[in-house]
Design a protein around this motif. Structure first.
Motif, PDB file in Angstrom:
ATOM      1  N   VAL A 133       2.996  -7.878   1.489  1.00 24.89           N
ATOM      2  CA  VAL A 133       3.215  -7.155   0.233  1.00 24.89           C
ATOM      3  C   VAL A 133       4.509  -6.362   0.370  1.00 24.89           C
ATOM      4  O   VAL A 133       4.502  -5.211   0.827  1.00 24.89           O
ATOM      5  N   PRO A 134       5.653  -6.954   0.028  1.00 17.00           N
ATOM      6  CA  PRO A 134       6.935  -6.249   0.153  1.00 17.00           C
ATOM      7  C   PRO A 134       7.065  -5.156  -0.901  1.00 17.00           C
ATOM      8  O   PRO A 134       6.441  -5.215  -1.960  1.00 17.00           O
TER       9      PRO A 134
ATOM     10  N   ARG B 118       5.842   1.824   8.048  1.00 11.22           N
ATOM     11  CA  ARG B 118       5.752   2.385   6.701  1.00 11.22           C
ATOM     12  C   ARG B 118       4.325   2.174   6.200  1.00 11.22           C
ATOM     13  O   ARG B 118       3.776   1.093   6.331  1.00 11.22           O
ATOM     14  N   TYR B 119       3.719   3.226   5.654  1.00  7.40           N
ATOM     15  CA  TYR B 119       2.347   3.145   5.140  1.00  7.40           C
ATOM     16  C   TYR B 119       1.387   2.619   6.209  1.00  7.40           C
ATOM     17  O   TYR B 119       0.438   1.904   5.913  1.00  7.40           O
ATOM     18  N   GLY B 120       1.657   2.984   7.463  1.00 14.86           N
ATOM     19  CA  GLY B 120       0.772   2.626   8.557  1.00 14.86           C
ATOM     20  C   GLY B 120       0.926   1.206   9.057  1.00 14.86           C
ATOM     21  O   GLY B 120       0.142   0.756   9.890  1.00 14.86           O
TER      22      GLY B 120
ATOM     23  N   TRP C 262      11.253  -3.336   2.101  1.00 23.21           N
ATOM     24  CA  TRP C 262      10.385  -3.312   3.277  1.00 23.21           C
ATOM     25  C   TRP C 262       9.384  -4.454   3.179  1.00 23.21           C
ATOM     26  O   TRP C 262       8.762  -4.658   2.134  1.00 23.21           O
ATOM     27  N   VAL C 263       9.219  -5.194   4.295  1.00 23.79           N
ATOM     28  CA  VAL C 263       8.315  -6.342   4.327  1.00 23.79           C
ATOM     29  C   VAL C 263       7.298  -6.138   5.451  1.00 23.79           C
ATOM     30  O   VAL C 263       7.637  -6.273   6.638  1.00 23.79           O
ATOM     31  N   PRO C 264       6.048  -5.781   5.132  1.00 22.46           N
ATOM     32  CA  PRO C 264       5.031  -5.603   6.170  1.00 22.46           C
ATOM     33  C   PRO C 264       4.790  -6.897   6.955  1.00 22.46           C
ATOM     34  O   PRO C 264       4.741  -7.991   6.375  1.00 22.46           O
ATOM     35  N   VAL C 265       4.646  -6.759   8.277  1.00 20.84           N
ATOM     36  CA  VAL C 265       4.397  -7.902   9.154  1.00 20.84           C
ATOM     37  C   VAL C 265       3.297  -7.518  10.138  1.00 20.84           C
ATOM     38  O   VAL C 265       3.006  -6.335  10.324  1.00 20.84           O
ATOM     39  N   PRO C 266       2.672  -8.511  10.787  1.00 26.67           N
ATOM     40  CA  PRO C 266       1.632  -8.188  11.779  1.00 26.67           C
ATOM     41  C   PRO C 266       2.189  -7.346  12.921  1.00 26.67           C
ATOM     42  O   PRO C 266       3.375  -7.445  13.275  1.00 26.67           O
ATOM     43  N   LYS C 267       1.354  -6.518  13.513  1.00 24.67           N
ATOM     44  CA  LYS C 267       1.797  -5.622  14.580  1.00 24.67           C
ATOM     45  C   LYS C 267       2.382  -6.377  15.763  1.00 24.67           C
ATOM     46  O   LYS C 267       3.277  -5.885  16.448  1.00 24.67           O
TER      47      LYS C 267
ATOM     48  N   VAL D 167      -1.645   1.843  -0.963  1.00 28.43           N
ATOM     49  CA  VAL D 167      -0.646   0.874  -0.500  1.00 28.43           C
ATOM     50  C   VAL D 167      -0.989   0.386   0.913  1.00 28.43           C
ATOM     51  O   VAL D 167      -0.834  -0.800   1.227  1.00 28.43           O
ATOM     52  N   HIS D 168      -1.458   1.284   1.767  1.00 26.06           N
ATOM     53  CA  HIS D 168      -1.862   0.904   3.123  1.00 26.06           C
ATOM     54  C   HIS D 168      -2.954  -0.161   3.078  1.00 26.06           C
ATOM     55  O   HIS D 168      -2.897  -1.174   3.795  1.00 26.06           O
ATOM     56  N   LYS D 169      -3.976   0.051   2.255  1.00 25.83           N
ATOM     57  CA  LYS D 169      -5.081  -0.905   2.179  1.00 25.83           C
ATOM     58  C   LYS D 169      -4.613  -2.226   1.582  1.00 25.83           C
ATOM     59  O   LYS D 169      -5.021  -3.302   2.058  1.00 25.83           O
ATOM     60  N   LEU D 170      -3.770  -2.178   0.579  1.00 24.68           N
ATOM     61  CA  LEU D 170      -3.259  -3.398  -0.051  1.00 24.68           C
ATOM     62  C   LEU D 170      -2.494  -4.244   0.965  1.00 24.68           C
ATOM     63  O   LEU D 170      -2.709  -5.462   1.082  1.00 24.68           O
ATOM     64  N   ALA D 171      -1.618  -3.610   1.742  1.00 19.26           N
ATOM     65  CA  ALA D 171      -0.851  -4.332   2.757  1.00 19.26           C
ATOM     66  C   ALA D 171      -1.767  -4.857   3.860  1.00 19.26           C
ATOM     67  O   ALA D 171      -1.582  -5.974   4.366  1.00 19.26           O
TER      68      ALA D 171
END
Length: 566
Positions: free
Chosen positions: A257-258, A548-550, A531-536, A243-247
């Motif tokens: 990748v929510p 979440r997931y790094g 959860w919605v991954p966004v840039p740092k 999941v970390h790599k996918l995001a």
């Protein structure tokens, strides 16, 4: 941010060819990894499937015909990204690599994931074209045999082609997850005992732990009192790696990748207590009910034949506990491993306890044979959760099967590696401070690892030992206190099943430019987290965000009313 359009390619004909050769396709388990988190993706099952609208393509099983490989490389050259999770020797050759499959070892995973120790894998799909000294290990690397073994490769090998790239995983993630959770072959004989004599699983009884695949010497730790235990949820951590790599790859493209949170808003992890009613002494049931009431805990009672009298069953139900099944296939006690006997014992419980539905089963003595027979029986009888995959000995407690998550097992190749409609929810240990079992020094490390994963801490206590050994009751009180101090919520197995199945019906349809997810599906009575991954470096303003997931993720709360009207 736009939601990435993810394709999952598991070629139908390639799978049929493998099944014809009596080979498993554990790559099908990638679906379970994605489905568990509600990550949206499109199933692609043919070599000619259209890739035009796909942003990220996960390839779990390829048809390596010239046409299929040409199409895949065209997709990459035009800017597509492929996450490759198979061996695919022809594809490797086309990209200038050689391919070989290898055995078990350990992966040093990306630092962002916060894994304390290297993660065990069971198989590699090794692509190579150079010497280890020249490889960049920033995103993790693999070693052979033991954590101190020879460096094999990076964890992820990136091959640029045109405007896109192939990101190949050197560890076989789906094979490792399945192999750690379920084993790599049917259970037909005793397993190898611990070399130090602490876990004699070679006892002439076929059990779940006879097929475990962790390492006795490497994968166990010891508490300050000397209690040995399997310390790492290895299978769960491989899920995190994927999941970390996918995001990460989506964010590189300006996409996201929510995914769906594991538990309702306000809950991060769950504790569950089950009991096995061995000997069926009603006095032990009375003591157990009093202890549970004192501690404010509702639990799951796995009942073995002949069980209790009807009034006691009614009392257990009235006090809010779950009545479950404890299938006895122990021949020394008159049991038998057969579908008809499983059904007979279950019907006896339903009749005596006046139950129309039984949600949960745990096999007496963790008896287990073959691969998926038990799961088939549970499916046919409407049982939704099995708890049989746990330790049978003092020396193999903990994360023996590498997971603390409720998961759907995969079938053997004889059933085309389908997914069983039964949640597996294994336990960590039983009867703490029992004179012949583990002491309470394992409580804290068990809870800590479950907290890291966000899973379920499942502890088994026999009612009989509450009656006969007061120290076990004190250990239970200590466990409850420690779990609550760590913000665990106590649920029954039935509650976990109802939530998990409902949560998986939530479908993320898209994400707005502001990061608001468009969701369909409903979970009644609880708020679901998206959860919605966004840039740092995202400008979050007043947004709620956590890692979440790094990855930094926006936290979006979907009320059950919203879900019902979406």
């Amino acid at each position: 941010m736009r939601m990435a359009k993810i394709g999952l390619l598991l070629d139908e004909q390639a799978a049929v060819d493998k099944w014809a050769k009596q080979e498993n396709v554990f790559a099908f388990y990638i679906r379970e990894v994605l489905d568990h988190l509600g990550i949206p993706y499109q199933n692609l099952s043919k070599e000619t499937a259209s890739l035009e609208e796909i942003d990220l393509l996960i390839t779990g099983l390829l048809n390596e015909s010239q046409q299929a490989l040409t199409q895949l490389l065209s997709f990459v050259e035009e800017g597509g990204t492929v996450i490759h999770l198979s061996d695919s020797p022809k594809l490797a050759n086309w990209t200038g690599y050689k391919s070989v499959c290898g055995g078990a070892g350990y992966g040093y995973t990306p630092k962002e994931l916060g894994h304390r120790k290297p993660v065990r894998f069971l198989k590699t799909n090794h692509w190579y074209n150079g010497e280890p000294a020249g490889w960049n290990a920033k995103s993790g690397f693999l070693v052979s045999g033991s954590p101190a073994g020879q460096i094999l490769s990076e964890l992820w090998t990136v091959i640029q082609a045109g405007n896109g790239k192939i990101v190949h995983c050197q560890a076989d993630i789906p094979y490792s997850i399945v192999g750690i959770q379920q084993g790599v072959e049917p259970i037909l004989h005793d397993g190898e005992p611990a070399p130090d004599g602490t876990a004699g699983i070679d006892d002439g009884l076929l059990k779940a732990d006879d097929g475990f695949t962790l390492d006795w010497s490497i994968d166990r730790a010891a508490t300050e009192t000397g209690m040995k235990y399997f310390s790492e949820a290895h299978a769960d951590k491989w899920r995190e790696v994927l999941v970390h790599k996918l995001a990460e790859l989506a964010l590189e493209k300006g996409l996201t990748v929510p995914f769906v949170g594991r538990w309702p808003e306000g809950i991060e992890h769950i504790a569950t207590i089950s009991h096995d009613s061995d000997f069926n002494l009603e006095e032990s049931a009375d003591i157990t009910l009093s202890l549970l009431k004192e501690c404010g805990v509702y639990s799951t009672w796995c009942m073995i034949e002949p069980g209790y009298e009807r009034p006691l069953y009614e009392r257990i139900k009235q006090e809010g506990h779950e009545l479950a099944f404890h299938y006895n296939a122990l021949e020394a006690e008159g049991g038998l491993w057969s579908e008809s006997e499983f059904k007979r014992q279950l019907q006896d419980l339903k009749s005596k306890a006046d139950l129309k539905t039984v949600y949960t089963n745990k096999n007496h003595y963790t008896r287990f044979e073959g691969w998926g027979e038990l799961f088939e029986w549970c499916e046919k009888e409407g049982i939704q959760v099995d708890q049989s995959r746990g330790p049978s000995k003092k020396g193999n407690i903990g994360f023996l099967f590498g997971t603390c998550l409720p998961y759907y097992p995969i079938a053997w190749h004889t059933e085309n590696n389908r997914q069983y409609d039964i949640l597996e929810l294994g336990f960590l240990t039983q009867d703490l401070d029992h004179h012949a079992l583990a002491d309470t020094s394992v409580i804290d490390p068990f809870l800590e690892e479950v907290k890291r994963i966000g899973g379920v801490a499942h502890f088994l206590f026999h009612q009989l030992h509450f009656l006969e050994q007061p120290k076990v009751s004190e250990a239970f009180r200590k466990l409850v206190k420690a779990a609550r101090a760590n913000k665990f919520e106590f649920w029954t197995s039935k509650q976990i099943s109802i939530w998990e199945r409902a949560r998986r019906k939530v479908k993320i349809e898209g994400v707005s430019a502001s990061g608001e997810p468009n969701v369909s599906g409903a979970v009644s009575g609880a708020n679901t987290v998206i959860w919605v991954p966004v840039p740092k470096k995202a400008d979050l303003a007043a947004e709620a965000a956590e890692v979440r997931y790094g990855h930094l993720c926006l936290k979006k709360i979907l009320s059950h009313k919203q879900a019902q009207t979406s």
